[in-house]
Design an enzyme around this catalytic site. Structure first.
Site, PDB file in Angstrom:
ATOM      1  N   ASP A   6      -4.576   8.131   2.295  1.00 11.25           N
ATOM      2  CA  ASP A   6      -5.009   7.946   0.893  1.00 11.25           C
ATOM      3  C   ASP A   6      -6.511   7.807   0.672  1.00 11.25           C
ATOM      4  O   ASP A   6      -6.950   6.987  -0.149  1.00 11.25           O
ATOM      5  CB  ASP A   6      -4.282   6.738   0.283  1.00 11.25           C
ATOM      6  CG  ASP A   6      -2.779   6.938   0.205  1.00 11.25           C
ATOM      7  OD1 ASP A   6      -2.272   7.920   0.779  1.00 11.25           O
ATOM      8  OD2 ASP A   6      -2.102   6.103  -0.414  1.00 11.25           O
TER       9      ASP A   6
ATOM     10  N   ASP B 114      -1.710   9.780  -2.345  1.00  8.50           N
ATOM     11  CA  ASP B 114      -0.927   9.229  -3.425  1.00  8.50           C
ATOM     12  C   ASP B 114      -0.964  10.325  -4.497  1.00  8.50           C
ATOM     13  O   ASP B 114      -2.048  10.798  -4.861  1.00  8.50           O
ATOM     14  CB  ASP B 114      -1.649   7.962  -3.915  1.00  8.50           C
ATOM     15  CG  ASP B 114      -0.709   6.833  -4.262  1.00  8.50           C
ATOM     16  OD1 ASP B 114       0.404   6.794  -3.726  1.00  8.50           O
ATOM     17  OD2 ASP B 114      -1.103   5.975  -5.081  1.00  8.50           O
TER      18      ASP B 114
ATOM     19  N   HIS C 292       0.816  10.906  -7.888  1.00 10.28           N
ATOM     20  CA  HIS C 292       1.736  10.438  -8.910  1.00 10.28           C
ATOM     21  C   HIS C 292       1.842  11.388 -10.099  1.00 10.28           C
ATOM     22  O   HIS C 292       0.844  11.964 -10.523  1.00 10.28           O
ATOM     23  CB  HIS C 292       1.276   9.077  -9.449  1.00 10.28           C
ATOM     24  CG  HIS C 292       1.257   7.981  -8.431  1.00 10.28           C
ATOM     25  ND1 HIS C 292       2.296   7.757  -7.556  1.00 10.28           N
ATOM     26  CD2 HIS C 292       0.331   7.033  -8.150  1.00 10.28           C
ATOM     27  CE1 HIS C 292       1.998   6.712  -6.792  1.00 10.28           C
ATOM     28  NE2 HIS C 292       0.809   6.260  -7.124  1.00 10.28           N
TER      29      HIS C 292
ATOM     30  N   SER D 157       4.853   2.909 -11.110  1.00 10.96           N
ATOM     31  CA  SER D 157       3.911   1.895 -10.611  1.00 10.96           C
ATOM     32  C   SER D 157       2.769   1.620 -11.585  1.00 10.96           C
ATOM     33  O   SER D 157       1.968   0.725 -11.361  1.00 10.96           O
ATOM     34  CB  SER D 157       3.330   2.331  -9.260  1.00 10.96           C
ATOM     35  OG  SER D 157       2.341   3.326  -9.428  1.00 10.96           O
TER      36      SER D 157
ATOM     37  N   HIS E 207      -3.410   5.703 -11.646  1.00 17.17           N
ATOM     38  CA  HIS E 207      -4.295   6.193 -10.576  1.00 17.17           C
ATOM     39  C   HIS E 207      -3.666   7.396  -9.878  1.00 17.17           C
ATOM     40  O   HIS E 207      -2.448   7.583  -9.924  1.00 17.17           O
ATOM     41  CB  HIS E 207      -4.549   5.076  -9.549  1.00 17.17           C
ATOM     42  CG  HIS E 207      -3.294   4.663  -8.833  1.00 17.17           C
ATOM     43  ND1 HIS E 207      -2.369   3.811  -9.396  1.00 17.17           N
ATOM     44  CD2 HIS E 207      -2.785   5.011  -7.626  1.00 17.17           C
ATOM     45  CE1 HIS E 207      -1.356   3.647  -8.550  1.00 17.17           C
ATOM     46  NE2 HIS E 207      -1.581   4.373  -7.476  1.00 17.17           N
TER      47      HIS E 207
ATOM     48  N   LYS F 151       2.788  11.846  -1.543  1.00 13.55           N
ATOM     49  CA  LYS F 151       3.847  10.836  -1.636  1.00 13.55           C
ATOM     50  C   LYS F 151       3.865  10.173  -3.013  1.00 13.55           C
ATOM     51  O   LYS F 151       2.891  10.269  -3.758  1.00 13.55           O
ATOM     52  CB  LYS F 151       3.673   9.778  -0.544  1.00 13.55           C
ATOM     53  CG  LYS F 151       2.402   9.002  -0.703  1.00 13.55           C
ATOM     54  CD  LYS F 151       2.253   7.999   0.422  1.00 13.55           C
ATOM     55  CE  LYS F 151       0.879   7.354   0.395  1.00 13.55           C
ATOM     56  NZ  LYS F 151       0.566   6.639  -0.856  1.00 13.55           N
TER      57      LYS F 151
ATOM     58  N   GLU G 136       8.500   4.364  -6.198  1.00 20.57           N
ATOM     59  CA  GLU G 136       7.234   4.029  -5.566  1.00 20.57           C
ATOM     60  C   GLU G 136       7.366   4.320  -4.084  1.00 20.57           C
ATOM     61  O   GLU G 136       8.463   4.207  -3.513  1.00 20.57           O
ATOM     62  CB  GLU G 136       6.902   2.551  -5.798  1.00 20.57           C
ATOM     63  CG  GLU G 136       5.626   2.049  -5.114  1.00 20.57           C
ATOM     64  CD  GLU G 136       4.334   2.782  -5.520  1.00 20.57           C
ATOM     65  OE1 GLU G 136       4.301   4.028  -5.427  1.00 20.57           O
ATOM     66  OE2 GLU G 136       3.371   2.108  -5.908  1.00 20.57           O
TER      67      GLU G 136
ATOM     68  N   ALA H 199      -4.931   1.559   1.385  1.00 16.65           N
ATOM     69  CA  ALA H 199      -5.479   0.215   1.563  1.00 16.65           C
ATOM     70  C   ALA H 199      -4.713  -0.446   2.707  1.00 16.65           C
ATOM     71  O   ALA H 199      -3.504  -0.264   2.830  1.00 16.65           O
ATOM     72  CB  ALA H 199      -5.298  -0.601   0.269  1.00 16.65           C
TER      73      ALA H 199
ATOM     74  N   CYS I 108      -0.681   0.924   1.673  1.00 15.83           N
ATOM     75  CA  CYS I 108      -0.212   2.189   2.235  1.00 15.83           C
ATOM     76  C   CYS I 108      -0.466   2.324   3.730  1.00 15.83           C
ATOM     77  O   CYS I 108       0.332   2.947   4.437  1.00 15.83           O
ATOM     78  CB  CYS I 108      -0.802   3.345   1.438  1.00 15.83           C
ATOM     79  SG  CYS I 108      -0.085   3.388  -0.227  1.00 15.83           S
TER      80      CYS I 108
HETATM   81  C1  VGL Z   1      -1.879   2.325  -2.793  1.00 15.63           C
HETATM   82  C2  VGL Z   1      -1.521   0.821  -4.471  1.00 15.63           C
HETATM   83  C3  VGL Z   1      -0.898   1.775  -5.240  1.00 15.63           C
HETATM   84  C4  VGL Z   1      -2.452   2.612  -1.431  1.00 15.63           C
HETATM   85  C5  VGL Z   1      -1.238   3.295  -3.528  1.00 15.63           C
HETATM   86  O1  VGL Z   1      -2.757   3.781  -1.149  1.00 15.63           O
HETATM   87  O2  VGL Z   1      -2.625   1.655  -0.634  1.00 15.63           O
HETATM   88  N1  VGL Z   1      -2.002   1.084  -3.267  1.00 15.63           N
HETATM   89  N2  VGL Z   1      -0.772   3.009  -4.753  1.00 15.63           N
HETATM   90 ZN    ZN Z   2      -0.135   4.611  -6.053  1.00 22.51          ZN
END
Ligand code: VGL
Ligand code: ZN
Length: 178
Positions: A10, A52, A54, A60, A71, A94, A101, A129, A133
């Site tokens: 990510d 990520d 979406h 989420s 995001h 993903k 989620e 993060a 993830c």
């Molecule tokens: C993530 C929060 C929401 C990540 C993804 O990539 O860690 N964190 N979506």
């Molecule tokens: Zn996300």
């Protein structure tokens, strides 16, 4: 066949300072991630990048009652990669379904199958993060039977205490923190 894969988790614009869901100082690990990409590429490893990805109204998002600001919406600048990926990198999208989620790169994707098909035994993980993830991806990789290494100098968390907790948890699950 490569026995190793680098999984870059990510590394997208919205997770960087100035983005929609910034990881503090997330941009500081961009050069390290790029160096690892070069290094692993050089030794013939498979390069995987998760993103990520979406849909417009994802479960989420706060507007949908979720925990996060909007995001990484598909095909928007915020979802773009901030690392330099080789043309043959495997891109894993993903959390692409509106009502599901997925923090892990293995959840609802073909990642495990792709790794096995390529003969991968060991995976090295970097990105963001750490406590979301990266954590979920590392734990799933271990569950799937891969040897898992976390590249400590190329991950970033959102909250330091949560990041520490996640590192400890990964360690207990057999992930080797380098
Ligand atoms: C993530 C929060 C929401 C990540 C993804 O990539 O860690 N964190 N979506
Ligand atoms: Zn996300």
């Amino acid at each position: 066949m490569p026995e190793e894969a680098l999984i870059v988790v990510d590394m997208q614009r919205d997770f960087m300072p100035g983005g929609a869901l910034p990881v503090p100082e997330g941009d500081r690990i961009i050069p390290r991630c790029n160096e690892y990409i070069d290094e692993f590429r050089g030794k013939g490893a498979l390069i995987v990048a998760t993103r990520d990805w979406h849909p417009e109204s994802h479960i989420s998002f706060r507007e949908q009652g979720g925990p996060w600001p909007r995001h990484c919406v598909q095909n928007t600048p915020g979802a773009e990669f901030v690392v330099e990926l080789p043309a043959d990198a495997v891109i894993i999208s993903k959390a692409t379904e509106p009502d599901k989620e997925a923090y892990s790169g293995f959840e609802g994707t073909d990642l495990a199958e792709i790794l096995r098909r390529n003969g991968v035994k060991r995976v090295y993980i970097c990105g963001v993060a750490t406590e979301y993830c990266v954590r979920a991806t590392a734990l799933d990789a271990a569950k799937q039977g891969f040897e898992v290494y976390l590249l400590r100098d190329a991950v970033k968390g959102i909250v330091p205490r949560d990041e520490e907790k996640a590192l400890e948890e990964m360690g207990k699950a057999g992930v080797k923190v380098l």
